[in-house]
Design a protein around this motif. Structure first.
Motif, PDB file in Angstrom:
ATOM      1  N   THR A  95      30.893  18.803 -54.729  1.00 18.94           N
ATOM      2  CA  THR A  95      30.395  20.068 -54.175  1.00 18.94           C
ATOM      3  C   THR A  95      30.960  21.212 -54.996  1.00 18.94           C
ATOM      4  O   THR A  95      32.047  21.112 -55.563  1.00 18.94           O
ATOM      5  CB  THR A  95      30.802  20.234 -52.701  1.00 18.94           C
ATOM      6  OG1 THR A  95      32.223  20.187 -52.605  1.00 18.94           O
ATOM      7  CG2 THR A  95      30.195  19.157 -51.829  1.00 18.94           C
ATOM      8  N   ARG A  96      30.190  22.267 -55.064  1.00 15.27           N
ATOM      9  CA  ARG A  96      30.657  23.458 -55.764  1.00 15.27           C
ATOM     10  C   ARG A  96      30.700  24.585 -54.757  1.00 15.27           C
ATOM     11  O   ARG A  96      29.839  24.660 -53.906  1.00 15.27           O
ATOM     12  CB  ARG A  96      29.709  23.787 -56.922  1.00 15.27           C
ATOM     13  CG  ARG A  96      29.832  22.775 -58.026  1.00 15.27           C
ATOM     14  CD  ARG A  96      28.896  22.939 -59.168  1.00 15.27           C
ATOM     15  NE  ARG A  96      28.641  24.298 -59.570  1.00 15.27           N
ATOM     16  CZ  ARG A  96      27.657  24.638 -60.383  1.00 15.27           C
ATOM     17  NH1 ARG A  96      26.863  23.733 -60.870  1.00 15.27           N
ATOM     18  NH2 ARG A  96      27.456  25.884 -60.707  1.00 15.27           N
ATOM     19  N   ASN A 143      28.046  14.357 -45.617  1.00 14.88           N
ATOM     20  CA  ASN A 143      28.039  15.814 -45.744  1.00 14.88           C
ATOM     21  C   ASN A 143      29.348  16.357 -45.183  1.00 14.88           C
ATOM     22  O   ASN A 143      29.451  16.681 -44.015  1.00 14.88           O
ATOM     23  CB  ASN A 143      26.837  16.393 -45.003  1.00 14.88           C
ATOM     24  CG  ASN A 143      26.591  17.831 -45.358  1.00 14.88           C
ATOM     25  OD1 ASN A 143      27.312  18.426 -46.144  1.00 14.88           O
ATOM     26  ND2 ASN A 143      25.554  18.395 -44.776  1.00 14.88           N
ATOM     27  N   GLU A 145      30.954  19.027 -46.454  1.00 11.33           N
ATOM     28  CA  GLU A 145      31.082  20.454 -46.713  1.00 11.33           C
ATOM     29  C   GLU A 145      29.672  21.010 -46.890  1.00 11.33           C
ATOM     30  O   GLU A 145      28.887  20.471 -47.656  1.00 11.33           O
ATOM     31  CB  GLU A 145      31.864  20.595 -48.027  1.00 11.33           C
ATOM     32  CG  GLU A 145      32.389  21.938 -48.334  1.00 11.33           C
ATOM     33  CD  GLU A 145      33.198  21.870 -49.633  1.00 11.33           C
ATOM     34  OE1 GLU A 145      32.891  22.669 -50.512  1.00 11.33           O
ATOM     35  OE2 GLU A 145      34.102  21.048 -49.748  1.00 11.33           O
ATOM     36  N   ALA A 147      27.403  22.887 -48.623  1.00 15.65           N
ATOM     37  CA  ALA A 147      27.271  23.595 -49.891  1.00 15.65           C
ATOM     38  C   ALA A 147      25.818  23.527 -50.325  1.00 15.65           C
ATOM     39  O   ALA A 147      25.051  22.710 -49.833  1.00 15.65           O
ATOM     40  CB  ALA A 147      28.177  22.950 -50.937  1.00 15.65           C
ATOM     41  N   PHE A 150      25.539  21.222 -56.086  1.00 10.08           N
ATOM     42  CA  PHE A 150      26.213  19.935 -56.228  1.00 10.08           C
ATOM     43  C   PHE A 150      26.119  19.464 -57.667  1.00 10.08           C
ATOM     44  O   PHE A 150      25.242  19.884 -58.421  1.00 10.08           O
ATOM     45  CB  PHE A 150      25.536  18.876 -55.339  1.00 10.08           C
ATOM     46  CG  PHE A 150      25.506  19.213 -53.886  1.00 10.08           C
ATOM     47  CD1 PHE A 150      26.558  18.891 -53.061  1.00 10.08           C
ATOM     48  CD2 PHE A 150      24.403  19.859 -53.332  1.00 10.08           C
ATOM     49  CE1 PHE A 150      26.530  19.200 -51.719  1.00 10.08           C
ATOM     50  CE2 PHE A 150      24.363  20.168 -51.992  1.00 10.08           C
ATOM     51  CZ  PHE A 150      25.436  19.838 -51.179  1.00 10.08           C
TER      52      PHE A 150
END
Length: 166
Positions: A95-96, A143, A145, A147, A150
């Motif tokens: 994740t970013r 899932n 987080e 975000a 990805f």
């Protein structure tokens, strides 16, 4: 003779129906790896990936999957018609901006957590096989987080590829 409750019989039937990963069917690969949102390749293989939209996840698998998993369609293509191995363990979703890595959940783990059996999940998961043919399917990442950006990391077949997804 003791009677087995119906729900236990159904659970056993569902779990035994995907006893080995090689029984997973996957989905039809796109005609070309370039038809995926992002593609990376080595001298031997091409890997394409598309982040599946929440609407499509709900349509294909239901709200329970959409709420709990990030779904990515992945396609593999042999560039030189050589055999390659496909393993879910070779993938991770980052994740970013947090850079947190998440491994894909196995169909068995997902089915155990669902409130009802979901045959489509079993049928459409990326098969774990050794093949020279184009192959595709879905990977399901918990899932952890919420975000919107990805990166899909692939570390297999002597490669380390990062595919940015959005």
């Amino acid at each position: 003779m003791a009677k087995i409750p119906l729900y236990l019989s159904l659970s056993f039937a569902v779990f035994s129906s995907f006893g080995s990963a090689s029984e997973l069917k996957g989905v039809r690969p796109h005609a070309s790896r370039t038809e995926y949102s992002v593609t990376c390749f080595t001298e031997d293989i091409g890997v394409g990936a598309t982040l599946v939209s929440p609407e499509q996840v709900r349509r294909l698998f239901g709200a329970e999957i959409d709420q709990n998993y990030v779904v990515v369609e992945v396609g593999f293509y042999s560039k030189n018609h050589g055999t390659f191995d496909v393993h879910h363990a070779d993938f991770a979703l980052r994740t970013r901006p947090s850079r947190m890595l998440v491994k894909p959940a196995s169909p068995r783990e997902i089915m155990a957590a669902l409130s009802r059996p979901l045959e489509a999940l079993i049928e459409k998961t990326l098969p774990e096989v050794s093949t020279a043919q184009a192959i595709a399917g879905y990977l399901f990442f918990p899932n952890t987080e919420h975000a919107s950006l990805f990166e899909l990391d692939y570390r297999g077949h002597g490669a380390w590829l990062t595919l940015p997804l959005k």
